[in-house]
Design a protein around this motif. Structure first.
Motif, short mmCIF file in Angstrom:
data_model
loop_
_atom_site.label_atom_id
_atom_site.label_comp_id
_atom_site.label_asym_id
_atom_site.label_seq_id
_atom_site.Cartn_x
_atom_site.Cartn_y
_atom_site.Cartn_z
N ALA A 9 0.86 -1.19 0.00
CA ALA A 9 0.00 0.00 0.00
C ALA A 9 0.89 1.23 0.00
O ALA A 9 1.90 1.27 0.73
N PRO A 10 0.57 2.27 -0.77
CA PRO A 10 1.35 3.52 -0.74
C PRO A 10 1.21 4.21 0.62
O PRO A 10 0.22 4.02 1.35
N PHE A 11 2.22 5.01 0.94
CA PHE A 11 2.21 5.68 2.24
C PHE A 11 1.03 6.62 2.38
O PHE A 11 0.37 6.68 3.44
N HIS A 12 0.72 7.36 1.33
CA HIS A 12 -0.36 8.34 1.45
C HIS A 12 -1.72 7.67 1.59
O HIS A 12 -2.63 8.21 2.23
N GLU A 13 -1.88 6.44 1.00
CA GLU A 13 -3.16 5.75 1.16
C GLU A 13 -3.36 5.30 2.61
O GLU A 13 -4.45 5.42 3.17
N LEU A 14 -2.30 4.75 3.22
CA LEU A 14 -2.41 4.38 4.64
C LEU A 14 -2.66 5.62 5.51
O LEU A 14 -3.44 5.58 6.47
N TYR A 15 -1.99 6.69 5.15
CA TYR A 15 -2.18 7.92 5.91
C TYR A 15 -3.63 8.40 5.81
O TYR A 15 -4.25 8.76 6.83
N ASN A 16 -4.19 8.39 4.61
CA ASN A 16 -5.58 8.83 4.44
C ASN A 16 -6.56 7.84 5.06
O ASN A 16 -7.64 8.22 5.52
N MET A 17 -6.21 6.56 5.09
CA MET A 17 -7.12 5.53 5.60
C MET A 17 -7.29 5.63 7.11
O MET A 17 -8.40 5.48 7.63
N TYR A 18 -6.20 5.92 7.83
CA TYR A 18 -6.25 5.91 9.30
C TYR A 18 -6.09 7.29 9.90
O TYR A 18 -5.89 7.45 11.10
N GLN A 19 -6.20 8.34 9.09
CA GLN A 19 -6.05 9.69 9.60
C GLN A 19 -7.16 10.07 10.56
O GLN A 19 -6.94 10.78 11.55
N LYS A 20 -8.36 9.56 10.32
CA LYS A 20 -9.50 9.91 11.16
C LYS A 20 -9.40 9.30 12.55
O LYS A 20 -10.07 9.76 13.49
N TYR A 21 -8.56 8.23 12.70
CA TYR A 21 -8.40 7.62 14.01
C TYR A 21 -7.29 8.29 14.83
O TYR A 21 -7.11 7.98 16.00
N MET A 22 -6.50 9.19 14.22
CA MET A 22 -5.33 9.77 14.87
C MET A 22 -5.66 11.16 15.41
O MET A 22 -6.49 11.88 14.84
N PRO A 23 -5.00 11.58 16.49
CA PRO A 23 -5.16 12.97 16.98
C PRO A 23 -4.48 13.95 16.04
O PRO A 23 -3.71 13.58 15.15
N LYS A 47 -2.13 15.99 16.52
CA LYS A 47 -0.68 16.07 16.64
C LYS A 47 0.02 15.12 15.67
O LYS A 47 1.03 15.47 15.06
N LEU A 48 -0.57 13.92 15.54
CA LEU A 48 0.04 12.93 14.65
C LEU A 48 -0.34 13.15 13.19
O LEU A 48 0.36 12.70 12.29
N CYS A 49 -1.45 13.82 12.98
CA CYS A 49 -1.88 14.04 11.59
C CYS A 49 -0.96 15.00 10.85
O CYS A 49 -0.99 15.06 9.62
N ARG A 50 -0.15 15.78 11.59
CA ARG A 50 0.75 16.71 10.93
C ARG A 50 2.04 16.05 10.44
O ARG A 50 2.86 16.69 9.80
N LEU A 51 2.20 14.78 10.78
CA LEU A 51 3.43 14.08 10.40
C LEU A 51 3.45 13.79 8.90
O LEU A 51 2.42 13.72 8.23
N ASP A 52 4.67 13.61 8.40
CA ASP A 52 4.85 13.16 7.01
C ASP A 52 4.28 11.74 6.85
O ASP A 52 4.38 10.92 7.78
N PRO A 53 3.65 11.39 5.71
CA PRO A 53 3.05 10.05 5.56
C PRO A 53 4.04 8.91 5.82
O PRO A 53 3.70 7.92 6.48
N ARG A 54 5.25 9.03 5.36
CA ARG A 54 6.23 7.96 5.58
C ARG A 54 6.59 7.86 7.05
O ARG A 54 6.63 6.76 7.63
N LEU A 55 6.85 9.04 7.69
CA LEU A 55 7.17 9.03 9.12
C LEU A 55 5.97 8.56 9.93
O LEU A 55 6.13 7.85 10.95
N PHE A 56 4.77 8.94 9.51
CA PHE A 56 3.56 8.49 10.19
C PHE A 56 3.46 6.95 10.16
O PHE A 56 3.20 6.31 11.19
N CYS A 57 3.66 6.37 9.00
CA CYS A 57 3.59 4.90 8.89
C CYS A 57 4.68 4.23 9.70
O CYS A 57 4.44 3.21 10.38
#
Length: 742
Positions: A389-403, A405-415
């Motif tokens: 899965a691409p990093f941005h897809e995982l980021y968009n998929m689970y962004q709603k579950y994150m606070p 503070k974590l949503c401001r992270l880079d998609p790769r660093l977030f994953c």
């Protein structure tokens, strides 16, 4: 079937038309022919086929007599009359009539199939679509005891689809791993491109060779097979039937078949009827007959088929339509469609050959997996990462579950923070350049964890924050170590710069003085030559003083050049110029010395030759004297040898006479000795006879003494009788004595 027809929009009339045409094709297949038995040749319908022909004509809306004539004859136009030439009916043989019947059946059924496909496409409410789901169900690899053109086409399709499977699953997957830098071990697989080229290559491919054979005036399966073996005699994928492992295939002649090594195994194809099955052409007389059918549905099927036919074809000439080429074109269109879409594969494995449930034959299943290339796929899945899965897809998929503070992270660093916080095993996933890859089944576990209860997510967020702090602290440590390494590297580079400066200065100095050093070395080599010339001068007998002076002048010039090179910085060209001058001078002097030396050696050689000639003259005179003395000695020796031979002959004659006289004397003595021995034997025998007679007489005298009455007369008689007895004993009759006594 009727329900399916109804769903695609076919009413009862169209259904009846479809069934009627199919029935007509089936009845047409029951039509048989036999030889006409007349002088004109040709063939006629069998009596039992008349009813089938009538049914076929009725169902297809044709005239029965016209259909019978079109199947058993074909129309030709003579070229002498131009376009409106004379029409000639040519009777067909049984085999030609069968081909015409099958061509008509295939043509009708093909047009019917195209009509059904067209009606199915018309039932869709749209014409174009960017998103669709298609299901492709293909025939499996076919391998029978007798394989013909149908199996050849099916296995060719399987070769192409197997190549597409290898490209999509193995080749593209490994290219993605390499592009993303995952470092997955390469999985090797068998590429069947050479087998595909053998079948579909231009000019030399089997399909093109078959088409070329169909265009010949007298096409034959044997010639087609021979051409294949001739053009591909050294091809790895193609071989002759007698090399097959099956006895039934080894009985096939070389011009009756060939063996192709497919990806799933070797198949022996019997080329009988290959040429016939590849030609899907129809006599224009038959096609015109069907196009003018009384049935509107049949007439509609053949609309537009006669527009681009020439006059000769309309007159009945059989055109050529390649089935193999049509199959190849449709297959390539299918593969282009498959390559433009995303593909998922379902491999069907036959568990056993008995067609029974709950029975698995391991060897059979393993063989199917190996032939289909699934072993390489399983190796790739075991060592690879099928889920990604691409990093941005995982980021968009689970962004709603994150606070926030974590949503401001880079998609790769977030994953990365998310995976570390979850405590996932690093062997279960791997980060690429643009995607994250998962082992089989691990993405589902990850998704289940992320969609768990909120309390678990709060704990997860704490872990994420903790990992971010630790990660940042590690980055600070790494930066400190990097600064220390940079300082050490700067010190190392400073020392390296000093070393490079020293080396460069040394090189510049060497470049400056290297010509002088090389010149000194070369000039000193001339000194050695001068020393050798001095030794040569000492060995001269004449002109020694003059040559010695020239050698000393050359030595002085060399010493002057050495002194000049040591005091003055000279260029390489200047040194070479003066060195060349000295070399020429030394060579001239050397040649002069050699010339004088040669002259002296020549004079010495002449003196030696003169002495040798004198010694040779003396030797020849001595040789002549010795020769004369030897001849005199040989003459004297020959005279002495002759005299000795004469004396030897005289001596041999005397000895021979002496030996002859001695032999005669020995013979005489032997005879005398024999006579003496005989006399001695006679005397000895007489002595013995006398002794015997005396003993007998003595014994008789004793008897006389006992008989005193006997007179002297009787004694005299006895004595007279005894003597003859003794005499008889001399001749061996001693046994008669006792008889006489009695």
């Amino acid at each position: 079937m009727c329900v399916a027809m109804k769903k695609i929009g076919l009413d009862d009339t169209e259904k009846l038309d479809l069934f009627r045409v199919v029935a007509g094709v089936l009845h047409l297949g029951n039509v048989d022919f036999e030889e006409a038995g007349s002088t004109s040749g040709g063939c006629v319908l069998k009596k039992k086929s008349s009813q089938s022909l009538d049914h076929c004509a009725e169902l297809l809306g044709l005239d029965g007599d016209d259909l019978r004539v079109s199947l058993t004859t074909r129309i030709m136009l003579t070229t002498a009359g131009g376009v409106k030439g004379t029409v000639i009916k040519v009777p067909l043989k049984v085999e030609q009539a069968n081909n015409a019947r099958e061509a008509l059946a295939k043509a009708v059924y093909s047009h019917l199939f195209d009509h059904v496909v067209k009606r199915v496409n018309q039932c869709f409410p749209f014409e174009n679509s960017n998103f669709f789901i298609g299901v492709l169900d293909i025939a499996g690899f076919e391998y029978f005891e007798h394989n013909s053109f149908e199996q050849f086409c099916i296995n060719y399709c399987n070769e192409k689809l197997q190549q597409f499977f290898n490209e999509r699953i193995l080749k593209e997957e490994q290219e993605l791993y390499q592009k993303e830098g995952l470092g997955v071990n390469e999985v090797h697989y068998v590429d069947n491109q050479d087998c595909i080229d053998l079948i579909e290559a231009k000019l030399v491919g089997i399909l093109d060779i078959l088409d070329e054979e169909n265009r010949l005036p007298q096409a034959s399966d044997q010639h087609f097979t021979a051409v294949i073996h001739q053009k591909h005699k050294n091809h790895f994928r193609l071989t002759i039937p007698r090399k097959s492992k099956l006895t039934v295939h080894r009985n096939v002649r070389d011009d009756e078949g060939f063996i192709i090594r497919h990806f799933a195994g070797a198949v022996c194809y019997e080329t009988a009827k290959f040429v016939e099955k590849n030609n899907d052409a129809l006599h224009m007389s038959l096609e015109s007959l069907v196009s003018e059918s009384k049935d509107p549905f049949v007439r509609k099927l053949f609309e537009g088929t006669n527009n681009n036919k020439d006059t000769k074809q309309k007159a009945g000439k059989l055109s050529f339509i390649s089935v193999g080429n049509k199959f190849k074109t449709q297959l390539n269109l299918l593969l282009d469609k498959l390559r433009s879409t995303g593909s998922s594969f379902i491999r069907c494995i036959k568990p056993n050959l008995k067609m029974t449930s709950h029975l698995f034959e391991g060897a059979q299943i393993l063989s199917q997996l190996q032939c289909s290339g699934m072993v390489s796929v399983l190796d790739l899945m075991q060592g690879g990462f099928p889920s990604r899965a691409p990093f941005h897809e995982l980021y968009n998929m689970y962004q709603k579950y994150m606070p926030a503070k974590l949503c401001r992270l880079d998609p790769r660093l977030f994953c990365k923070a998310l995976f570390k916080a979850l405590g996932l095993n690093e062997n279960d996933y791997k980060f690429g350049l643009t995607k994250v890859f998962f082992r089989p089944g691990k993405f589902a576990e990850f998704d289940q964890i992320m969609k768990s209860d909120p309390e678990h997510l709060s704990v997860l967020m704490q872990r994420v924050n903790q990992w971010l702090v630790c990660s940042r602290w590690k980055k600070v440590q790494w930066c400190s170590l990097s600064v220390i390494k940079l300082k050490n590297k700067m010190k190392y580079r400073a020392a390296a710069c000093i070393k490079m400066q020293k080396t460069v200065r040394m090189w510049l100095c060497k470049k400056k003085h290297k010509p002088r050093i090389d010149g000194l070395v070369k000039v000193k080599s001339l000194k050695q030559r001068v020393n050798r010339m001095t030794e040569v001068v000492k060995a001269l007998r004449e002109g020694k003083a003059e040559m010695s002076k020239q050698v000393q002048d050359l030595d002085s010039s060399i010493n002057a050049l050495v002194t000049k090179m040591k005091k003055i910085i000279m260029t390489r060209d200047q040194i070479d110029k003066e060195y060349v001058a000295l070399v020429k001078r030394s060579e001239q002097l050397l040649s002069t010395l050699q010339k004088k030396k040669q002259e002296e050696e020549e004079a010495e050689r002449l003196r030696v030759i003169q002495k040798e000639m004198e010694r040779e003259q003396m030797r020849r005179e001595e040789e002549e004297q010795r020769r004369k003395q030897d001849e005199e000695d040989r003459r004297l020796k020959a005279d002495m040898e002759l005299k000795r031979k004469l004396e030897e002959e005289e001596r041999k004659k005397g000895e021979e006479e002496k030996r002859r006289l001695q032999a005669a004397m020995e013979i005489q003595l032997a005879l005398e000795r024999e006579e003496e021995a005989r006399k001695q034997a006679l005397l000895e025998q007489e002595r013995r006879d006398q002794e015997l007679a005396m003993r007998i007489a003595r014994s008789e005298s004793e008897l006389i003494n006992d008989e005193s009455s006997m007179d002297a007369g009787i004694k005299s008689v006895e004595v007279k009788h005894i003597r003859p007895v003794a005499v008889a004993a001399k001749y061996g009759y001693v046994t008669c004595i006792s008889v006489l006594h009695i």
